[in-house]
Design a protein around this motif. Structure first.
Motif, PDB file in Angstrom:
ATOM      1  N   ARG A 141     -83.111  79.439 -46.960  1.00 42.75           N
ATOM      2  CA  ARG A 141     -82.069  80.294 -47.487  1.00 42.75           C
ATOM      3  C   ARG A 141     -82.324  81.691 -46.937  1.00 42.75           C
ATOM      4  O   ARG A 141     -83.435  82.196 -47.000  1.00 42.75           O
TER       5      ARG A 141
ATOM      6  N   SER B 194     -76.198  90.177 -43.897  1.00 42.04           N
ATOM      7  CA  SER B 194     -75.296  91.302 -44.101  1.00 42.04           C
ATOM      8  C   SER B 194     -74.980  91.867 -42.727  1.00 42.04           C
ATOM      9  O   SER B 194     -75.684  91.612 -41.752  1.00 42.04           O
TER      10      SER B 194
ATOM     11  N   ARG C  89     -67.754  87.647 -45.190  1.00 38.99           N
ATOM     12  CA  ARG C  89     -67.519  86.759 -46.323  1.00 38.99           C
ATOM     13  C   ARG C  89     -66.510  85.663 -45.957  1.00 38.99           C
ATOM     14  O   ARG C  89     -66.736  84.482 -46.203  1.00 38.99           O
TER      15      ARG C  89
ATOM     16  N   ALA D 108     -68.705  77.315 -43.900  1.00 36.74           N
ATOM     17  CA  ALA D 108     -69.180  76.347 -44.890  1.00 36.74           C
ATOM     18  C   ALA D 108     -68.222  75.165 -44.997  1.00 36.74           C
ATOM     19  O   ALA D 108     -68.632  74.050 -45.298  1.00 36.74           O
TER      20      ALA D 108
ATOM     21  N   LEU E 248     -74.092  73.245 -44.869  1.00 35.58           N
ATOM     22  CA  LEU E 248     -74.276  74.682 -45.114  1.00 35.58           C
ATOM     23  C   LEU E 248     -73.657  75.041 -46.451  1.00 35.58           C
ATOM     24  O   LEU E 248     -72.535  74.658 -46.754  1.00 35.58           O
ATOM     25  N   LYS E 249     -74.422  75.770 -47.249  1.00 36.23           N
ATOM     26  CA  LYS E 249     -73.845  76.289 -48.482  1.00 36.23           C
ATOM     27  C   LYS E 249     -73.887  77.808 -48.416  1.00 36.23           C
ATOM     28  O   LYS E 249     -74.844  78.388 -47.909  1.00 36.23           O
ATOM     29  N   VAL E 250     -72.853  78.423 -48.925  1.00 36.05           N
ATOM     30  CA  VAL E 250     -72.844  79.882 -48.947  1.00 36.05           C
ATOM     31  C   VAL E 250     -72.842  80.317 -50.398  1.00 36.05           C
ATOM     32  O   VAL E 250     -72.077  79.819 -51.207  1.00 36.05           O
ATOM     33  N   MET E 251     -73.724  81.214 -50.718  1.00 35.46           N
ATOM     34  CA  MET E 251     -73.848  81.644 -52.116  1.00 35.46           C
ATOM     35  C   MET E 251     -73.784  83.156 -52.191  1.00 35.46           C
ATOM     36  O   MET E 251     -74.090  83.856 -51.237  1.00 35.46           O
ATOM     37  N   GLU E 252     -73.392  83.619 -53.353  1.00 32.75           N
ATOM     38  CA  GLU E 252     -73.585  85.028 -53.620  1.00 32.75           C
ATOM     39  C   GLU E 252     -74.722  85.084 -54.619  1.00 32.75           C
ATOM     40  O   GLU E 252     -74.642  84.512 -55.698  1.00 32.75           O
ATOM     41  N   LEU E 253     -75.790  85.768 -54.262  1.00 31.36           N
ATOM     42  CA  LEU E 253     -76.960  85.802 -55.125  1.00 31.36           C
ATOM     43  C   LEU E 253     -76.686  86.687 -56.331  1.00 31.36           C
ATOM     44  O   LEU E 253     -75.692  87.398 -56.390  1.00 31.36           O
ATOM     45  N   GLU E 254     -77.617  86.656 -57.286  1.00 31.40           N
ATOM     46  CA  GLU E 254     -77.347  87.395 -58.519  1.00 31.40           C
ATOM     47  C   GLU E 254     -77.295  88.901 -58.292  1.00 31.40           C
ATOM     48  O   GLU E 254     -76.688  89.613 -59.076  1.00 31.40           O
TER      49      GLU E 254
ATOM     50  N   GLY F 227     -75.798  90.132 -55.758  1.00 28.78           N
ATOM     51  CA  GLY F 227     -74.580  90.404 -55.006  1.00 28.78           C
ATOM     52  C   GLY F 227     -74.701  90.174 -53.510  1.00 28.78           C
ATOM     53  O   GLY F 227     -73.731  90.299 -52.794  1.00 28.78           O
ATOM     54  N   GLU F 228     -75.895  89.821 -53.040  1.00 31.46           N
ATOM     55  CA  GLU F 228     -76.034  89.592 -51.602  1.00 31.46           C
ATOM     56  C   GLU F 228     -75.428  88.252 -51.204  1.00 31.46           C
ATOM     57  O   GLU F 228     -75.377  87.324 -52.009  1.00 31.46           O
ATOM     58  N   LEU F 229     -74.993  88.171 -49.970  1.00 28.95           N
ATOM     59  CA  LEU F 229     -74.473  86.901 -49.467  1.00 28.95           C
ATOM     60  C   LEU F 229     -75.626  86.112 -48.868  1.00 28.95           C
ATOM     61  O   LEU F 229     -76.429  86.659 -48.124  1.00 28.95           O
TER      62      LEU F 229
END
Lengths: 253, 893
Positions: free
Chosen positions: B478, B482, B493, B500, B506-512, B514-516
């Motif tokens: 992971r 940016s 984004r 994805a 591939l998974k795309v997440m927004e972390l807690e 706020g980062e991608l």
């Protein structure tokens, strides 16, 4: 060979010296330490004292190599043990901050400011937190500089309005519930409403009022005062959440 | 070329289902799938047959060509009258197993390639399992047989023995897989029957011997025909005896037990001896004249002047690879008959026997309603996002350009969306041929506005969708991404979202914060994703170091006495308003395992959607497991606690952990507080602020005290909880107070990190074995086994390696061993790191042994500090490591 040139045999030349001074009973005492180590000793990350002190002796002037007089030491500290006195001076004396220490401290406070800002703001469109790395970059773009004599929180609050010009952010709002008993409800309602930036629920039940909504964190004190004073302690104020954000990890795909 | 295109278009529109075959090539990495595909492609004159096996036509990406591995699955439709074959090439590298899954969904026949020398590898086994589960037909291709002669100099009898052993190995692998499946699922019926159907036997015609590099392949019958002519024996008599312990005597009768009588078997005599002779002439001795003489006997005249070219030319025309492969493929089930195998249909309809689409799929009739299954999205050249392109398979009916199809929902939901097919194209490897109509059974590419992976499109709206769960492996690598320019973040984004969709793994997440973040299957996959982003126009990217997930846990400490454990409770008071007293205890591995297994049920309970009988069953099992295992945990609060106490505690469980960290439990041990039980949906009511306390517990589970990673297997036992409900301000503080109390209580126990582990399989030549071990030990991996493969003389080292240590491991391994070793990494399990991150030498002996600073580095501490530094948490870093080693110069020197 000239007669003037002597080879010193019993001198130890100290290099890399950081001096820690202390004035007591009108006398100045100094100890010789290594650079960039004293701050680490004071915040207890360095535990080995030999990594901090160059020598266990107390000086009256390090650069001239003058040792402190025994009777002066006893007069000032009440003990004779030089090592113990060194430790006292190390903990309480005036410190000459070294370059790397200063660098680390300013890095740390810059990080603190951007972390603070990141914790205070949200993206107005998504209600999601803004990453500190983005704040960092934005601060750099607007040529933000730290002022060492102001607290991180103050500087963070000052920076937010300026940051708004470059990136989409707003202060995260507080979510609050207010309950006002029948008697005072009517009188306070309009004043309350003015303080809320967004009212989610406005319930009149048997004349008593219950409101849930978002407020700017800055107006919390005013709201608290209002509820406490106007209702003579009968009203209730409850914080539902300190920050109204969409929390947790979000899967985009 | 023009005529071929029109022929293809015509075929795609009108071929009957009996003449269409969907084939995919699967194999372990570097066993020659793409080279094999080359030869098949050359049959359709797309590329010159001289280049076949070298060009790697299907690898259209630049990085695929430079690395020499396939990274995506790609398809090509081949016309081979009377057949229309849709061939799909898949990647073999373990990082891209998601692509293989989609290639397998598209096809009915799997050509399983096995390198004759390397034999069965880890991926081969996994593929066999997947293919059998899907209910597809396998054809074994034993590839690279020229290596047996040219590199290993095997005699014909040695080669025969070797290949016989290999086929036996594959068969035993199948039996093993089948055994596992039959145990789990009794619909498979008799194991012997299934085995007999699946086992490979060259005489049955489901084994092909090939060399993709030299573009030749043959089955037993090729040589049986030749021999039949020569010896004037019926071919049907010869064929069953071609591969096996049979020999032929001077009179032409076939006898058995050749090995016992020390005779050359028929396969050696008829197949290998002449073949090896040609190899010797062409590739070992470089004798052109003898080679062309031999060719003349077979009826070919060679044009090439060089021996190796002449050899290729001869083999190409004598035993053409496409001919043997297409013959085997023709014998395999077509697009309609494939669904007569029950498991194939079950797999597609999600094991629902009453699925309303079943008869249509089974019929595969071009006049029925249209059903299209979208499998994999493709990247389109024009960057407009309005239209998407995807590979799909027509399961029933005929698809025409401009058709309007409905996107089917899970349960035939009321909200039905429809989409228009803008373009249909026939796959041609690197490019596509636009066409107007495709018939049922075809695999083709379509363009439409709404296209999502694994969806069903249908001309009728009121059917439930087909379901194929494409399982992908645990995604572990992971990174946060940016852009360097802040303005590009929105674009990033969007592009990530698109990527994805194109790539299932591939998974795309927004972390807690706020980062991608991109979550990829492995390191190679990550590099591919970054390359894709660059191609999409995002060049200035900041990609962080890989973020590896950890978990935190507490463990039992056997050295503690009972009173010491009792003292581990923690108090929290805020003014007079709040008092919490709680303790933390480990749950033990059996309970954790049980909770992990029931993760889905747990989240159903949280949402209040679980079935009451299921809940009761779960509670009963949990009580049983807890009463058995907990009192035996020496060194914890649970040790020797009476059974009935634990039973009531389970009954009064307050909450389970949040979704990310489910295997944690909050126990209610407050005597004066009865809240409604989570086991029943009754309205008993909870005290005010009850949810705030649970909220605090969840915060704690999500960010542990070591480095804010999730907690795993921790019990929080609340023993006292009083709150002044009149104090309005306490509500806001309750959550954080609870969290802080939990953290403080956890710090009184032995905290440990839990790390994800890879199973690492290294194949190496014996002279590099030492270097391999050096690299492995540098990566802190634990070697499990070390075996030598008799045939290749290569060592296979299996070890467990923490995922954190695995970055650029493959590169380093290659560098250290000069390319003599290669490795495959696969997620294995989570493991507690048995090292205290806070350990420092304390006693005199320890100081003597390890030095004041602990000379041997504390790995757990290193991992913890790395995570803390990334998250911006304080660490005990020294500004300067050793005082005496500072440079003695001015700054500008």
């Amino acid at each position: 060979m000239s007669k003037n040139i002597k080879t010193p045999t019993n001198q130890k030349i100290l290099t890399n010296v950081a001096v820690v001074r202390m004035k007591k009973t009108g006398k100045r005492f100094e100890i010789a330490c290594y650079k960039n180590k004293v701050v680490n000793w004071r915040n207890k990350t360095e535990k080995d004292i030999d990594e901090v002190l160059q020598t266990h002796t107390v000086f009256s002037n390090v650069s001239k190599g003058q040792l402190a007089k025994k009777d002066e030491l006893i007069a000032a500290f009440g003990i004779e043990d030089q090592f113990e006195i060194c430790k006292i001076i190390l903990d309480k004396g005036d410190l000459q901050v070294s370059d790397k220490e200063r660098q680390a401290a300013s890095d740390q406070s810059l990080k603190e400011v951007s972390q603070l800002i990141a914790s205070m703001v949200v993206n107005p469109e998504t209600k999601r937190p803004v990453p500190p790395s983005v704040i960092d970059k934005a601060l750099q773009e607007m040529h933000f500089s730290l002022k060492p004599n102001r607290s991180s929180k103050q500087q963070a609050l000052d920076a937010i309005p300026k940051l708004r010009e470059t990136i989409k952010i707003e202060r995260a709002k507080m979510k609050i519930r207010v309950a006002i008993p029948t008697k005072e409800a009517k009188a306070v309602h309009s004043k309350l409403k003015a303080l809320f930036s967004e009212v989610e629920q406005d319930d009149w039940q048997d004349g008593s009022l219950e409101m849930v909504g978002l407020i700017e964190p800055g107006s919390f004190r005013a709201l608290d005062d209002l509820v406490r004073n106007e209702t003579k302690g009968h009203g209730r104020l409850e914080i539902l959440s300190l920050k109204d954000v969409v929390e947790g990890e979000l899967q985009i795909s | 070329m023009e005529s071929l295109e029109t022929a293809l278009k015509l075929a795609a529109a009108s071929k009957p289902a009996e003449h269409i075959r969907n084939v995919c090539l699967v194999a372990h990495v570097d066993h020659g799938k793409t080279s094999f595909a080359d030869s098949l492609v050359s049959a359709n004159a797309v590329i010159s047959s001289r280049m076949a096996g070298k060009l790697r036509y299907m690898d259209s990406r630049e990085d695929e060509q430079t690395r020499g591995i396939t990274m995506k699955s790609s398809g090509i439709s081949l016309l081979c009258e009377p057949l229309l074959i849709n061939l799909i090439d898949s990647p073999g590298h373990v990082d891209f197993s998601g692509e293989v899954t989609s290639a397998l969904i598209l096809s009915d026949i799997a050509l399983l390639l096995v390198d004759v020398i390397e034999g069965i590898c880890s991926q081969t086994e996994a593929l066999i399992r997947q293919v059998i589960r899907n209910g597809q037909v396998m054809i074994l291709v034993i590839n690279k047989i020229d290596r047996l002669r040219v590199e290993l100099k095997m005699s014909s009898s040695e080669a025969y023995q070797h290949m016989a052993r290999l086929i036996e190995g594959v068969n035993s692998c199948i039996s093993q897989v089948l055994g596992g499946i039959v145990l789990e699922d009794d619909t498979w019926g008799n194991i012997e029957e299934a085995e007999a159907k699946l086992h490979f036997d060259p005489a049955k015609g489901n084994v092909i011997f090939s060399s993709a590099l030299h573009s030749y392949a043959f089955g037993c019958e090729d040589f049986a025909t030749l021999a039949a002519e020569k010896m004037k024996v019926e071919k049907s008599i010869l064929l069953p005896a071609m591969f096996g312990d049979f020999w032929i005597d001077s009179t032409g009768t076939i006898r058995d037990s050749a090995a016992a009588k020390n005779k050359a078997t028929m396969f050696e005599r008829i197949v290998l001896e002449p073949l090896w002779k040609l190899h010797d002439l062409g590739l070992v001795d470089n004798d052109v004249t003898s080679l062309s003489e031999a060719a003349k006997k077979l009826g070919f005249t060679l044009k090439s002047r060089r021996a190796n070219e002449a050899f290729d030319e001869l083999m190409r025309s004598w035993l053409p690879l496409p001919k043997a492969s297409f013959r085997a493929v023709a014998r395999a089930p077509n697009v309609r008959s494939t669904f007569e195998t029950q498991h194939r249909l079950d797999h597609l309809t999600g094991h629902r026997l009453d699925h309303p689409l079943r008869p249509f799929v089974l019929g595969c009739d071009s006049t029925q309603i249209t059903i299209v299954f979208v499998v994999k999205l493709l990247q389109t050249e024009d960057k407009s996002l309005n239209s998407r392109r995807a590979i799909c398979r027509i399961l029933s009916g005929t698809l025409r350009k401009g058709d309007k199809l409905y996107v089917l929902q899970q349960h035939g939901s009321s909200e039905v969306t429809s989409t228009k097919i803008d373009r249909i194209s026939i796959l041609r490897g690197r490019d596509t041929i636009p066409t107007d109509t495709v018939t049922s059974g075809m695999v083709c590419a379509i363009d439409a506005e709404i296209l999502l992976q694994n969806t069903t499109l249908c001309s009728e709206s009121d059917y439930p969708c087909l379901k194929i769960g494409s399982q992908t492996g645990e995604a572990l690598v992971r990174v946060s991404v940016s852009t360097q320019q802040l303005d590009d973040m929105d674009e990033l984004r969007e592009k990530l979202k698109l990527l994805a969709l194109l790539d299932t793994s591939l998974k795309v997440m927004e972390l807690e914060n706020g980062e991608l973040a991109m979550v990829t299957a492995g390191e190679v996959h990550l590099q591919k994703c970054i390359k894709d982003l660059n191609d999409l126009g995002l060049v200035d990217l900041d990609v962080s170091e890989p973020i590896v997930p950890f978990m935190e846990t507490v463990i039992e400490d056997v050295n503690l006495s009972a009173p010491q454990i009792t003292e581990q409770e923690t108090d929290c008071r805020i003014r007079e308003a709040l008092h919490i007293k709680l303790r933390i205890a480990p749950l033990g591995s059996t309970v954790i395992e049980f909770l992990d297994k029931n993760a889905i049920l747990l989240s159903a309970i949280r949402r209040g959607e679980a079935d009451q009988t299921e809940i009761d069953d779960f509670q009963k099992k949990l009580t049983l497991i807890c009463t058995e295992s907990l009192p035996t945990l020496k060194g914890t609060w649970w040790y020797r606690k009476p059974k009935d106490l634990i039973e009531t505690m389970i009954e009064r469980i307050w909450a389970f952990g949040p979704d990310r960290a489910r295997s944690n439990i909050l126990f209610n041990n407050v005597e004066s507080y009865d809240r409604d039980l989570i086991w029943r949906k009754t309205e008993f009511g909870v005290r005010r602020y009850d949810q705030a306390l649970v909220g605090g517990f969840e915060l704690f589970c999500n960010s542990g005290p070591l480095c804010n990673e999730i907690m795993h297997g921790v019990a929080v036992i609340v023993e006292e909880w009083t709150v002044d409900e009149e104090d309005g301000a306490i509500g806001g503080q309750m959550m954080s107070a609870m969290k802080a109390t939990c953290s403080a209580a956890a710090k009184k126990l032995a905290l440990r990190l839990v790390a994800a582990m890879y199973k690492c399989t290294v194949t190496t030549a014996s002279q590099a074995l030492g270097k391999v071990h050096a690299v492995l030990s540098q990566r802190k991996s634990k070697v499990l086994s070390e075996d030598i493969n008799e045939a290749t003389n290569l060592f296979e080292v299996v070890s467990l390696m923490p995922v954190v240590e695995s970055f650029s491991f493959c590169d380093q391994l290659r560098k250290f061993t000069s390319g003599m070793a290669s490795a495959q990494l696969q997620f294995s399990h989570w493991q507690v790191i048995d090292e205290d991150p806070y350990w420092t030498p304390t006693t005199l002996e320890e100081v003597e042994e390890f030095g004041l600073k602990g000379d041997s580095p504390n790995h757990a501490r290193g991992y913890m500090d790395a995570v803390r530094r990334r998250k911006g948490l304080p660490t005990e870093d020294l500004i300067v490591e050793s005082a005496e080693k500072q440079r003695n110069l001015k700054k500008n020197k």
